[in-house]
Structures are given as structure tokens and as C-alpha cells.
Design a protein around this motif. Structure first.
Motif, mmCIF file in Angstrom:
data_model
loop_
_atom_site.group_PDB
_atom_site.id
_atom_site.type_symbol
_atom_site.label_atom_id
_atom_site.label_comp_id
_atom_site.label_asym_id
_atom_site.label_seq_id
_atom_site.Cartn_x
_atom_site.Cartn_y
_atom_site.Cartn_z
ATOM 1 N N VAL A 190 0.869 -1.171 0.000
ATOM 2 C CA VAL A 190 0.000 0.000 0.000
ATOM 3 C C VAL A 190 0.906 1.221 0.000
ATOM 4 C CG1 VAL A 190 -1.902 -1.155 1.184
ATOM 5 C CG2 VAL A 190 -0.200 0.075 2.527
ATOM 6 N N GLU A 191 0.424 2.309 -0.570
ATOM 7 C CA GLU A 191 1.246 3.505 -0.680
ATOM 8 C C GLU A 191 0.418 4.731 -0.325
ATOM 9 O OE1 GLU A 191 4.309 5.610 -3.897
ATOM 10 O OE2 GLU A 191 3.215 3.774 -4.409
ATOM 11 N N ASP A 192 0.999 5.594 0.501
ATOM 12 C CA ASP A 192 0.321 6.823 0.936
ATOM 13 C C ASP A 192 -1.110 6.513 1.376
ATOM 14 O OD1 ASP A 192 2.611 8.261 0.321
ATOM 15 O OD2 ASP A 192 1.947 8.701 -1.715
ATOM 16 N N ALA A 193 -1.223 5.581 2.307
ATOM 17 C CA ALA A 193 -2.533 5.064 2.717
ATOM 18 C C ALA A 193 -3.137 5.919 3.824
ATOM 19 C CB ALA A 193 -2.398 3.622 3.190
ATOM 20 N N ALA A 194 -4.446 6.152 3.736
ATOM 21 C CA ALA A 194 -5.174 6.902 4.761
ATOM 22 C C ALA A 194 -5.267 6.080 6.035
ATOM 23 C CB ALA A 194 -6.574 7.249 4.260
ATOM 24 N N PRO A 246 10.927 1.649 16.909
ATOM 25 C CA PRO A 246 9.637 2.009 17.511
ATOM 26 C C PRO A 246 8.516 2.001 16.481
ATOM 27 C CG PRO A 246 10.992 3.952 17.208
ATOM 28 C CD PRO A 246 11.866 2.784 16.861
ATOM 29 N N PHE A 247 7.331 1.572 16.921
ATOM 30 C CA PHE A 247 6.170 1.632 16.051
ATOM 31 C C PHE A 247 5.657 3.067 16.076
ATOM 32 C CE2 PHE A 247 1.756 0.913 14.744
ATOM 33 C CZ PHE A 247 1.962 0.055 13.663
ATOM 34 N N PRO A 248 5.270 3.617 14.931
ATOM 35 C CA PRO A 248 4.866 5.034 14.897
ATOM 36 C C PRO A 248 3.561 5.281 15.644
ATOM 37 C CG PRO A 248 4.406 3.984 12.796
ATOM 38 C CD PRO A 248 5.197 2.987 13.595
ATOM 39 N N THR A 249 3.454 6.473 16.188
ATOM 40 C CA THR A 249 2.208 6.933 16.795
ATOM 41 C C THR A 249 1.372 7.610 15.717
ATOM 42 O OG1 THR A 249 3.256 7.252 18.939
ATOM 43 C CG2 THR A 249 1.191 8.432 18.539
ATOM 44 N N ALA A 250 0.120 7.200 15.598
ATOM 45 C CA ALA A 250 -0.722 7.718 14.520
ATOM 46 C C ALA A 250 -2.140 7.920 15.013
ATOM 47 C CB ALA A 250 -0.725 6.761 13.334
ATOM 48 N N ASN A 251 -2.790 8.949 14.494
ATOM 49 C CA ASN A 251 -4.201 9.218 14.747
ATOM 50 C C ASN A 251 -5.001 9.031 13.470
ATOM 51 O OD1 ASN A 251 -3.614 10.050 17.414
ATOM 52 N ND2 ASN A 251 -3.173 12.126 16.708
ATOM 53 N N THR A 252 -6.297 8.823 13.629
ATOM 54 C CA THR A 252 -7.174 8.851 12.461
ATOM 55 C C THR A 252 -7.004 10.194 11.745
ATOM 56 O OG1 THR A 252 -8.796 7.385 13.489
ATOM 57 C CG2 THR A 252 -9.582 8.803 11.717
ATOM 58 N N ASP A 254 -4.428 10.828 9.840
ATOM 59 C CA ASP A 254 -3.044 10.871 9.393
ATOM 60 C C ASP A 254 -2.885 10.032 8.125
ATOM 61 O OD1 ASP A 254 -2.556 12.366 11.639
ATOM 62 O OD2 ASP A 254 -1.508 10.776 12.734
ATOM 63 N N THR A 255 -1.698 10.062 7.541
ATOM 64 C CA THR A 255 -1.386 9.273 6.349
ATOM 65 C C THR A 255 -0.158 8.421 6.616
ATOM 66 O OG1 THR A 255 -2.276 10.970 4.870
ATOM 67 C CG2 THR A 255 -0.784 9.371 3.892
ATOM 68 N N LEU A 256 -0.215 7.169 6.208
ATOM 69 C CA LEU A 256 0.964 6.311 6.239
ATOM 70 C C LEU A 256 1.686 6.530 4.914
ATOM 71 C CD1 LEU A 256 2.483 4.264 7.982
ATOM 72 C CD2 LEU A 256 1.175 2.449 6.853
ATOM 73 N N SER A 257 2.583 7.513 4.914
ATOM 74 C CA SER A 257 3.202 7.991 3.678
ATOM 75 C C SER A 257 4.267 7.024 3.181
ATOM 76 C CB SER A 257 3.818 9.368 3.902
ATOM 77 O OG SER A 257 2.847 10.307 4.298
ATOM 78 N N VAL A 282 4.542 8.185 9.212
ATOM 79 C CA VAL A 282 3.267 8.830 9.505
ATOM 80 C C VAL A 282 3.361 10.328 9.250
ATOM 81 C CG1 VAL A 282 1.604 9.386 11.318
ATOM 82 C CG2 VAL A 282 2.556 7.083 11.165
ATOM 83 N N THR A 283 2.437 10.811 8.434
ATOM 84 C CA THR A 283 2.291 12.243 8.185
ATOM 85 C C THR A 283 1.019 12.719 8.867
ATOM 86 O OG1 THR A 283 3.403 12.057 6.043
ATOM 87 C CG2 THR A 283 2.085 14.041 6.435
ATOM 88 N N SER A 284 1.130 13.726 9.708
ATOM 89 C CA SER A 284 -0.015 14.170 10.515
ATOM 90 C C SER A 284 -1.105 14.781 9.647
ATOM 91 C CB SER A 284 0.442 15.184 11.555
ATOM 92 O OG SER A 284 -0.672 15.713 12.251
ATOM 93 N N GLY A 285 -2.330 14.425 9.986
ATOM 94 C CA GLY A 285 -3.490 15.066 9.366
ATOM 95 C C GLY A 285 -3.985 16.257 10.148
ATOM 96 N N GLY A 286 -3.461 16.437 11.358
ATOM 97 C CA GLY A 286 -3.724 17.646 12.120
ATOM 98 C C GLY A 286 -5.019 17.695 12.894
ATOM 99 N N ILE A 287 -5.734 16.569 13.055
ATOM 100 C CA ILE A 287 -6.990 16.663 13.814
ATOM 101 C C ILE A 287 -6.701 16.942 15.285
ATOM 102 C CG2 ILE A 287 -8.209 15.127 12.230
ATOM 103 C CD1 ILE A 287 -8.189 13.038 14.522
ATOM 104 N N GLU A 288 -7.600 17.652 15.914
ATOM 105 C CA GLU A 288 -7.503 17.996 17.327
ATOM 106 C C GLU A 288 -8.791 17.575 18.032
ATOM 107 O OE1 GLU A 288 -4.956 19.233 18.895
ATOM 108 O OE2 GLU A 288 -3.659 19.682 17.161
ATOM 109 N N PRO A 289 -8.714 17.319 19.334
ATOM 110 C CA PRO A 289 -9.952 17.012 20.069
ATOM 111 C C PRO A 289 -10.964 18.145 19.945
ATOM 112 C CG PRO A 289 -8.022 16.497 21.398
ATOM 113 C CD PRO A 289 -7.529 17.243 20.201
#
Length: 603
Positions: A190-194, A246-252, A254-257, A282-289
Motif C-alpha cells: 500500500v502507498e500513501d494510505a489513509a 519504535p512503532f509510529p504513533t498515529a491518529n485517524t 493521518d497518512t501512512l506515507s 506517519v504524516t499528521s493530518g492535524g486533527i484535534e480534540p
């Protein structure tokens, strides 16, 4: 050949007549695609195979230890996988790029056991391995992207086989689950996956290669119906042990670039997954609470929050984060229905049922966060009778701000006494407040009983019913070998919903315009039979439908954002403002696994 140009206990032995002779298996004439066959079950299940050739495409040194091999000489059948897992039990001694021959026993492994209902994983067990050469080029990965995944999810199961699909010929061009089965053990990419499911403590995350389908407003994927389970979802794990990288920290959102590649695997906790030999960044998508607005002076704000087994044994940070959620993100609602409040010693199973210490510590934390001094009402359960974590005695509890709302106490309610509805001065009233709804009914066996309470806001009575219905434990997964999967836990939730609906009918029968809020962790979707039973006869309507579809989710499971928590109101509440406040489910760092919800209206 599996690809068609797209850009622990062993299971019981199933005797299948092989299309190949025993001598072919013995003399090493078999290829991986012969072993895999064109169904989910190998035609050589239970047989010994000799000198099966392949290139090592991935090595796993933890968990289910072994390695994957893939035949660099594929056949021309898209239904037959060219890859297979070799279960070594001990850490493998081969390396990626080795050309090997493998002899051993062909087995079908069912994660969680055969009775769980998941599909099996074909593998070679108890192997003898010979390295022929090293440093070989790997077979080109099959690219899994939006165009690669069929729109249809799974075939209908064979009714003569209990709705099982495992013996049906695979149709990878037609069904997503068949495509994945036809690629089992093969090198995929997979490439640049959501990223649609945050990283977890188990070093995993979920991606969706079809992110435009059922997209949420914040970069996730919504579970919209039983017929639309979002076939582009895949779990991603790393083959590199965490101690080495280390396994990356990711939020919904973000992108697995970049490129993530490795064998396609299967496990009981997420279905099909990429066992990543090569992991993107991981590239941040920038969502905040999110933060909801404060209620107006004449608005009553009623919230619900599953606080995930809160007990005094939790560290102060959890209390503080949950308190900040109440104060900063929910704007200090007037009433908060809490689910999963545990007793005063948490999971210690010694007969303790009081939650005074839990609630004192939580309400103190709310004050420290700048919120009001909430009072509370609840009913201690009988020890061990309400399900949840053994020894925890979880229950529903009301917090309320006495500066804004008053609680109408009507004594006599306890763990086993049922509240009922009477008329008092022309209004519907509860015989016990707080009280429980039919606690002795079998519908509540090993499950939380609804908590009903009367409140008064600016002189107007409002009845609130806090719920935490039976969990989904025991349901077959979306990846089950039975299609459609059986949702056995729904039977109990349907019975629970019918009891709550009947209780609300009693209220409305006494007072047609009664204002009733039914809310909490319903453990079922807005389109489910459970919700239909709750709203039967029009006595309740689910507030979730007041939101845009892309915002309807309170929980995240295997990359599917879904509604489990709901708020429903009687027709007496004509206008309301409802909000699901996304502060937990989408984030790797979360105070609870549920998002809270709040409804505001003018009684």
C-alpha cells in the motif's frame, strides 16, 4: 497466481480428495499455488509435502513465529495464492531474500479456535527448511489501491454448509474477501494510505485504501450499514520487533506515507493485515480534540460518557483527563450519565460494590479542572451480576450540577427493586428515583441495568434513563467464514431495548408530553435492530440522525468509525441540539475508548 494485474490450536482435520497424487507431494512437484488451491481450505490439508520452493518475503520473530515464502513462478489462476506462511514456533533462521525449499505438514490454523467462526490461515507446520541461495530479488508486490478492491464484500455462504464460504471457489475479481484470500501470504503493498484507526498499545494501526467511501468529516471511515463494511480496510503491523525500531504513533486522519509492503496475513484481532517488512512514515493530518459549545442559561445540557472502567486504582492522569473532557470539551453539562464506573477497589474480586471512592475522586478532579462540584446518584449492583471486568462491578451513575438542576429523590430503589411509573399532580413520576428498570428480567443477566432518575430544571421535570447495554462479545467478525456473520449478542440487546421502550411507553402513557432522555452506551448501531426496538411506536427518536452522516460515530473498531453510544428523546422534547464530541476514539492517546455525547434543549 493470486494476483491478476491489480495496480494455539490447529483446526480439526478436513479430509479432502486431492487433485494431485500422493507421489507428487512426496517428490516435491507441488508448488505453493497447488497447496493453497482455489478455496480457503488447502486440498492438501493434513498431508505432508516435500521440497516446496519459494523466496522468503518476510520473517516474524515474535508472536506466531515463522516466515513467508512466495513462488517466483506463478500460475495463471487468480484464485490461487503464490504465498504461504511457514510456522516454525521458534525464531526462524532464514532471511528475507533466501531461496528455500520447505517440507512439512499442511495445516489450517483458526485463530481463537474453530468455534470462533473466523477464516483459517493455510500454513506449513513442523517444517524442514533448506536454504538454496540468498540475496534473491523478491517477487513484485501486488499493489492494493482504490481500484484493486472489488466493491462487493463477500459471497453469500453456502446454506448447505451453515453459510460457510470456506469451501466455495474464490472469485477475487468479484469479492473483496475473496481477493484477500487469494493473496494470503503474498507480498503486497500500500502507498500513501489513509490511516483510519489510530495506533494502539499492541503496535498496530488501520489504513483504508478506499478512503473516499463512507468518509467521516475528520479523515476516517464510517460503518454506515451491515451491507457496507468498507472492504478497503487493512490492519498494518511491523515485522520489526518494537525493541529494534519504535512503532509510529498515529491518529485517524493521518497518512501512512510512502510504501508499506510485506506479506498479507490474517489474525483474529483485525482480519487481513499487512505484515510490514517495509513500513511507511506517519504524516499528521492535524486533527484535534473537539470542544462543544456551552449551554445557554435556559438550556438543559445532558451528556453521556463511557469512562472505561474508572476506579481508584487508575493513575491520577486518567482522572484528570476525563475531568478535563467534562469541563473543557463538554462545557460542564448539567447532567452527565456515566458508564463503566467501577467499585472502590476496581478488579479486586472481594465483594466490594460501593463506588463512593471512585466518584469522590472523579468529582474532585472535575472541581480541580475548573468545573462545578457535581453531586451524584446511583445504585450499587449486586456483586458480580452486571458483567464487565470481573470484580469491577461496573454501573451507570448520574452526575448533576446542583447549582443548575435538582434531583428528585424517591427512596426504595436498590439493585433488585424495579421502578415503575405513576401519576403525581398530573405528571409522570417514578416510584423510585434513582431506580432500575426491571432488574430481575433475564434480559439483564450479566449486564448493566438501566438507571432512571427524575430531575427538575427551572421547575420542569425531566426523566433521564442511563444505559449500558450488553456488549458485542461473541459476535462473528466481518471477516468470518460465515457470511453474513451471525450477531448472536444482538438477541439480548433487543430484549433490553424492548424493556426500555416499554418503560418509556408507560411514562408517555401517563404524560403525553413528558420529557424523557434515554442515553448511554447502547452497544449497537443507529441502523440496528436494537435501535429499531428502542424507537418502536415512535415513543423515542435517535438524536444521531440530526447530525450529518459524516459525523455519526462515537467509537472506532478495526478502522470502522461507528455509533455505539446514542441519545434518544421522547416527542415531548421537540427541539434539541445534539453533538458527539470527538476527543478519544480517533486518537492514539485517549482517556477512554468512547467519545462522549451531549444534548441541549429547553424544557
Amino acid at each position: 497466481m493470486g494476483a491478476f494485474g491489480v495496480s494455539a490450536a490447529l483446526g480439526a482435520t478436513l479430509l479432502v480428495t486431492s487433485p494431485f497424487s500422493a507421489s507428487a507431494a512426496d517428490t516435491g512437484e507441488l508448488r505453493i499455488h497447488d497447496i493453497q488451491g482455489n478455496t480457503r481450505i488447502s486440498p492438501f490439508r493434513g498431508e505432508q509435502v516435500t521440497d516446496v520452493p519459494g523466496i522468503v518475503t518476510g520473517v516474524r520473530t515474535y508472536g506466531s513465529r515463522g516466515f513467508w515464502i512466495q513462488d517466483p513462478r506463478p500460475d495463471d489462476d487468480p484464485a490461487t495464492s503464490e504465498g504461504i506462511f511457514v510456522f516454525t514456533n521458534a525464531a526462524p533462521t532464514v532471511a528475507v531474500g533466501d531461496s528455500v525449499t520447505v517440507s512439512g505438514s499442511v495445516t489450517e490454523y483458526y485463530y481463537g479456535g474453530v468455534a470462533r467462526g473466523d477464516t483459517s490461515l493455510t500454513q506449513i507446520s513442523r517444517p524442514t527448511v533448506s536454504v538454496v541461495s540468498s540475496g534473491n530479488e523478491l517477487p513484485a508486490p501486488v499493489v492494493l489501491d482504490a481500484g484493486a478492491i472489488p466493491a462487493r464484500y463477500a459471497p453469500e455462504g453456502d446454506t448447505a454448509d451453515g453459510n460457510s464460504i470456506e469451501n466455495l471457489p474464490l472469485e477475487p475479481e468479484k469479492y473483496a474477501l475473496d481477493l484477500y484470500a487469494s493473496l494470503e501470504g503474498m507480498n503486497v503493498q500500500v502507498e500513501d494510505a489513509a490511516i483510519v484507526g489510530p495506533s494502539t498499545a499492541y503496535y498496530e494501526l488501520w489504513v483504508n485504501v478506499q478512503p473516499e467511501l463512507n468518509a467521516t468529516s475528520r479523515g476516517g471511515t464510517r460503518y454506515a450499514s451491515y451491507e457496507d463494511p468498507n472492504p478497503g480496510r487493512l490492519k498494518v503491523e511491523s515485522l520489526v520487533p518494537v525493541g529494534q525500531a519504535p512503532f509510529p504513533t498515529a491518529n485517524t486522519g493521518d497518512t501512512l506515507s510512502g510504501v508499506t509492503a510485506g506479506p498479507l496475513d490474517f489474525d483474529e484481532f483485525g482480519g487481513y493485515l499487512v505484515a510490514a517488512r517495509e513500513l511507511g512514515t506517519v504524516t499528521s493530518g492535524g486533527i484535534e480534540p473537539e470542544t462543544t459549545r456551552a449551554q445557554e442559561r435556559k438550556e438543559l445540557a445532558v451528556a453521556a460518557y463511557n469512562v472505561e472502567n474508572l476506579n481508584p486504582g487508575n493513575d491520577q492522569a486518567k482522572f484528570d483527563r476525563l475531568a478535563a473532557g467534562i469541563v473543557d470539551h463538554l462545557a460542564s453539562p448539567d447532567i452527565v450519565a456515566l458508564e463503566e464506573i467501577q467499585d472502590d477497589n476496581g478488579a479486586v474480586d472481594d465483594g466490594t460494590v460501593s463506588a463512593e471512592q471512585t466518584l469522590t475522586r472523579f468529582t474532585d478532579a472535575i472541581v480541580a479542572a475548573g468545573g462545578p462540584r457535581y453531586d451524584w446518584r446511583g445504585i450499587d449492583p449486586e456483586d458480580g451480576k452486571d458483567g464487565g471486568q470481573p470484580g469491577g462491578n461496573i454501573r451507570n451513575v448520574f452526575l448533576f450540577n446542583p447549582d443548575r438542576v435538582s434531583f428528585t429523590d424517591r427512596p426504595g430503589g436498590d439493585a433488585t427493586t424495579a421502578a415503575s411509573v405513576v401519576k403525581e399532580r398530573g405528571k409522570a413520576a417514578l416510584t423510585h428515583s434513582p431506580g432500575r428498570i426491571e432488574p430481575a428480567d433475564a434480559a439483564w443477566n450479566a449486564s448493566r441495568k438501566p438507571l432512571a432518575g427524575e430531575f427538575s430544571f427551572r421547575g420542569t421535570p425531566v426523566i433521564v434513563i442511563a444505559n449500558h447495554f450488553n456488549s458485542k462479545g461473541g459476535d462473528q467478525s466481518l471477516y468470518a467464514r460465515y457470511q453474513p456473520p451471525t450477531r448472536s449478542s444482538e438477541t439480548q440487546r433487543l430484549a433490553q431495548a424492548e424493556l426500555v421502550n416499554s418503560f418509556v411507553r408507560d411514562i408517555v402513557r401517563v404524560q403525553k408530553n413528558a420529557q424523557v432522555v434515554v442515553l448511554g452506551d447502547i452497544n449497537d448501531f443507529e441502523f440496528s435492530g436494537t435501535t429499531a426496538a428502542l424507537t418502536s411506536g415512535g415513543v423515542l427518536r435517535s438524536a444521531v440522525y440530526s447530525l450529518p452522516a459524516a459525523d455519526r460515530y462515537t467509537y472506532l473498531f478495526n478502522g470502522n468509525a461507528q455509533v455505539l453510544d446514542q441519545t434518544l428523546v421522547t416527542p415531548g422534547i421537540k427541539k434539541f441540539d445534539y453533538d458527539i464530541v470527538h476527543i478519544n476514539a480517533e486518537f492514539a492517546d485517549q482517556a477512554s475508548d468512547h467519545d462522549p455525547q451531549v444534548i441541549r434543549f429547553k424544557p
